[in-house]
Write an enzyme that holds these catalytic residues in place. Sequence first.
Site, short mmCIF file in Angstrom:
data_model
loop_
_atom_site.label_atom_id
_atom_site.label_comp_id
_atom_site.label_asym_id
_atom_site.label_seq_id
_atom_site.Cartn_x
_atom_site.Cartn_y
_atom_site.Cartn_z
CG ASP A 24 -2.04 0.99 1.17
OD1 ASP A 24 -2.35 1.36 -0.22
OD2 ASP A 24 -2.84 1.25 2.16
CG ASN A 57 -7.96 -2.06 -4.90
OD1 ASN A 57 -7.03 -2.83 -4.70
ND2 ASN A 57 -8.30 -1.03 -3.87
C1 IPE Z 1 -5.39 -2.71 0.16
O1 IPE Z 1 -4.99 -0.99 0.01
C2 IPE Z 1 -5.34 -3.34 -1.20
C3 IPE Z 1 -3.94 -3.28 -1.60
C4 IPE Z 1 -2.77 -2.88 -1.26
C5 IPE Z 1 -3.66 -4.10 -2.86
P1 IPE Z 1 -6.35 -0.13 -0.17
O2 IPE Z 1 -5.57 1.08 -0.34
O3 IPE Z 1 -7.09 -0.64 -1.35
O4 IPE Z 1 -6.88 -0.22 1.22
P2 IPE Z 1 -7.79 1.06 1.72
O5 IPE Z 1 -8.80 1.37 1.04
O6 IPE Z 1 -7.29 1.97 2.26
O7 IPE Z 1 -8.37 0.25 3.03
C1 IPE Z 2 -1.63 0.05 -3.21
O1 IPE Z 2 -1.44 1.48 -3.40
C2 IPE Z 2 -1.83 -0.60 -4.90
C3 IPE Z 2 -3.31 -1.02 -5.03
C4 IPE Z 2 -4.37 -0.76 -4.20
C5 IPE Z 2 -3.58 -1.39 -6.36
P1 IPE Z 2 -2.67 2.75 -3.42
O2 IPE Z 2 -3.21 2.86 -4.91
O3 IPE Z 2 -3.80 2.22 -2.46
O4 IPE Z 2 -2.02 3.94 -3.13
P2 IPE Z 2 -2.65 4.73 -1.75
O5 IPE Z 2 -2.99 4.06 -0.59
O6 IPE Z 2 -3.63 5.60 -2.68
O7 IPE Z 2 -1.43 5.78 -1.48
MG MG Z 3 -4.22 2.56 -0.55
#
Ligand code: IPE
Ligand code: IPE
Ligand code: MG
Length: 243
Positions: A20, A68
């Site tokens: 993340d 996502n």
């Molecule tokens: C969880 O991260 C999924 C991945 C890292 C692939 P998210 O960024 O989607 O999670 P939330 O929405 O902050 O809980």
């Molecule tokens: C995690 O990074 C990757 C996926 C969920 C695909 P994020 O895209 O959630 O990055 P932040 O949390 O917005 O910084």
């Molecule tokens: Mg994230």
Amino acid sequence: MEKNIPKFDVLPQHIGFIMDGNGRWAKMRGLERSAGHKEGALTFRRIGEYCADVGIKYMTFYASSTENWNRPKSEVLALMKLFKEYLKEGDERIAENDIRQMRLKFIGERDNLPKDLLKLIEKAERESAKYDKVTVNIALNYGGRAEITHAVKEISKKVKSGVLSVDEITEELVNNHIYTAGQPDPDIIVRPSGEFRLSNFMTWQSAYSEFWFSDVLWPDFSEDDVNKILEDYQKRNRRFGGV
Ligand code: IPE
Ligand code: IPE
Ligand code: MG
């Protein structure tokens, strides 16, 4: 490979990484979020290889969740494109996997993935199926609740057709119907980027997992961070409900 790898008395068998913080990493640099995902994919490769060199036998990397899909269409498309590009660099990957004897396994929902991506996933799994030293699970379109729901459906079908009786439904049986069947549960789950939640990651498997949180954004995650996790893991007293 030449990296100086510290020795650890106790190694986790299985580490889960919630990758993340890619979006924030990009934003901080005035870049598109997709640039963060690109960098995050490189980090995945680097950290996976380092963990294998340290002697970790199972790893699970959370690449995308069932939730996502709620992101803007452009980001979802960029993510799918990135997954495909990553898997298309097949030959290079096969050579690397060969050195470390890494088996790739994709866990998650497959029904709503683009067909061409699914083909690449199946190819990567097929071609690495002969390796058994290290198992790398990539949780793509993964949701812990969806995984449990999938298991419930599979078991229900067996009960309905008479292959199984209700009394035969045990924790072990459920465990055999989740995507990581046959693998040890994650000993420790790592969440960088300053968030303190699982976000639907390994809901069933995390019942007795240790947790490790940090503010580092995934693209900046380093081998040194892995060392810190492993050092910290030495001090954990896992009781599993005992004394
Ligand atoms: C969880 O991260 C999924 C991945 C890292 C692939 P998210 O960024 O989607 O999670 P939330 O929405 O902050 O809980
Ligand atoms: C995690 O990074 C990757 C996926 C969920 C695909 P994020 O895209 O959630 O990055 P932040 O949390 O917005 O910084
Ligand atoms: Mg994230």
